[in-house]
Design an enzyme around this catalytic site. Structure first.
Site, short mmCIF file in Angstrom:
data_model
loop_
_atom_site.label_atom_id
_atom_site.label_comp_id
_atom_site.label_asym_id
_atom_site.label_seq_id
_atom_site.Cartn_x
_atom_site.Cartn_y
_atom_site.Cartn_z
N CYS A 137 0.69 -1.44 0.07
CA CYS A 137 -0.04 -0.30 -0.27
C CYS A 137 0.89 1.78 0.10
CB CYS A 137 -0.64 -0.31 1.17
SG CYS A 137 -1.75 1.19 1.73
N CYS A 140 -0.27 3.68 1.89
CA CYS A 140 -0.04 4.25 3.69
C CYS A 140 0.75 4.26 3.99
CB CYS A 140 -0.36 2.22 4.28
SG CYS A 140 -2.15 1.44 3.56
N ASP A 141 2.50 3.69 3.04
CA ASP A 141 3.56 3.88 3.78
C ASP A 141 4.48 4.49 2.83
OD1 ASP A 141 2.82 1.65 5.85
OD2 ASP A 141 3.37 -0.07 4.12
#
Length: 313
Positions: A137, A140-141
């Site tokens: 992701c 996300c990261d």
């Protein structure tokens, strides 16, 4: 077989399931959850979460899921370990078997929140470095790889989107593409080719990862015709963008799924093709797949279930 009865059964944990548990508990539905074999879902394998409201300093994925769980249990959610292995949605109360008949749940309503699993290449090293440089992701990261070098695996729209997104953060982005072309739309391809930070490695496969203790690089092979070139690239992050698989195999003959296996819900609701069965989170969302969206849909599913019971009691 031991049987548990409930007004509302929640299948799966994670942001959608736990949020559904909070709302269903507060509505006095005395909900029961079958949490699955990975309680907390994909966020259990996520290190730092910085884009979920309420955590201004960020939070570890497992800690956030512990908080969700504790809040749901505080309001009365009953949680059972195990995996649903058989469902019967032909009549109410619905019947759900857990762990191949270890016990059964009879429920007036069901909320499915089993999520989706990121597709991986199947390398042992992927699990070794999961949360230590390997991610599925970018949104996300990606923040943790500012001014670093990363690689994105895939050649479709998702891969191009993630590579473009990461190029806004990282110093350099490799795209590892096994074909000699990108499958993405022409517009997405152009964005990639026009970005000087993105280097596309066509005809290339990843055969391993290395680093101690965190990810430091990838072993790759580029093959053109009979010529094969094995070499290493130095990277700090390795992002999988080859799609997700919804966790719906047990439901395939019970409710309507789309051609990718995602649960089909009726517009503007979390209702499925079976009255009294609802779906929330990534299991019914091939587009956004974010924790905040899943949590919101968990709320909607619980409210839908409450309204259904009021109208059908």
């Amino acid at each position: 077989m031991n049987t548990i009865s409930t007004k509302c059964l929640i299948i799966g944990s994670g942001p959608a399931g736990y949020t559904a548990g909070i709302y269903a508990s507060r509505a006095n539905l005395n909900p029961v959850m079958i949490e699955g074999y990975q309680p907390g879902g994909q966020l259990i394998t996520t290190t730092d979460v910085e884009n979920f409201p309420g955590y201004p300093e960020g939070v570890k994925g497992p800690k956030m899921m512990d908080d969700f769980r504790a809040q749901a249990e505080r309001f009365g959610l009953t949680i059972h370990s195990g995996e649903v292995t058989k469902v019967d949605f032909t009549n109410r109360p619905f019947k759900v078997e857990v762990n191949d008949g270890a016990f059964e749940v009879e429920a007036e309503t069901v909320i499915i929140a089993t999520g989706a699993s990121a597709r991986y290449l199947g390398l042992d090293d992927e699990q070794k470095y999961l949360g230590m440089g390997v991610s599925a992701c970018a949104t996300c990261d990606g923040f943790f790889f500012r001014n670093k070098t990363v690689a994105v695996v895939g050649g479709g729209d998702t891969a191009c989107e993630e590579a473009t997104y990461l190029a806004g953060l990282a110093e350099k982005v490799f795209m590892i593409v096994r074909k000699d072309y990108l499958r993405a739309s022409k517009a997405m391809q152009q964005r990639v080719f026009d970005n000087p930070k993105i280097v596309v490695l066509f005809n290339t496969n990843t055969v391993g990862l290395f680093g101690d203790p965190v990810l430091e690089g990838a072993h790759v092979v580029t093959k053109v015709g009979e010529n094969e070139d094995k070499y290493d690239i130095a990277i700090d992050g390795f992002f999988l963008a080859i799609g997700h698989s919804p966790n719906t195999s047990v439901f395939k003959n019970a409710i309507e799924l789309d051609d990718q296996g995602y649960i089909v819900t009726k517009a503007g609701t979390c209702r499925t093709s079976v009255d009294g069965v609802f779906a929330a989170g990534d299991v019914a969302d091939p587009v956004y797949q974010q924790a905040i969206v899943a949590a919101g849909n968990g709320c909607r599913a619980a409210l839908d279930a409450e309204r259904f019971l009021l109208m059908n009691s």
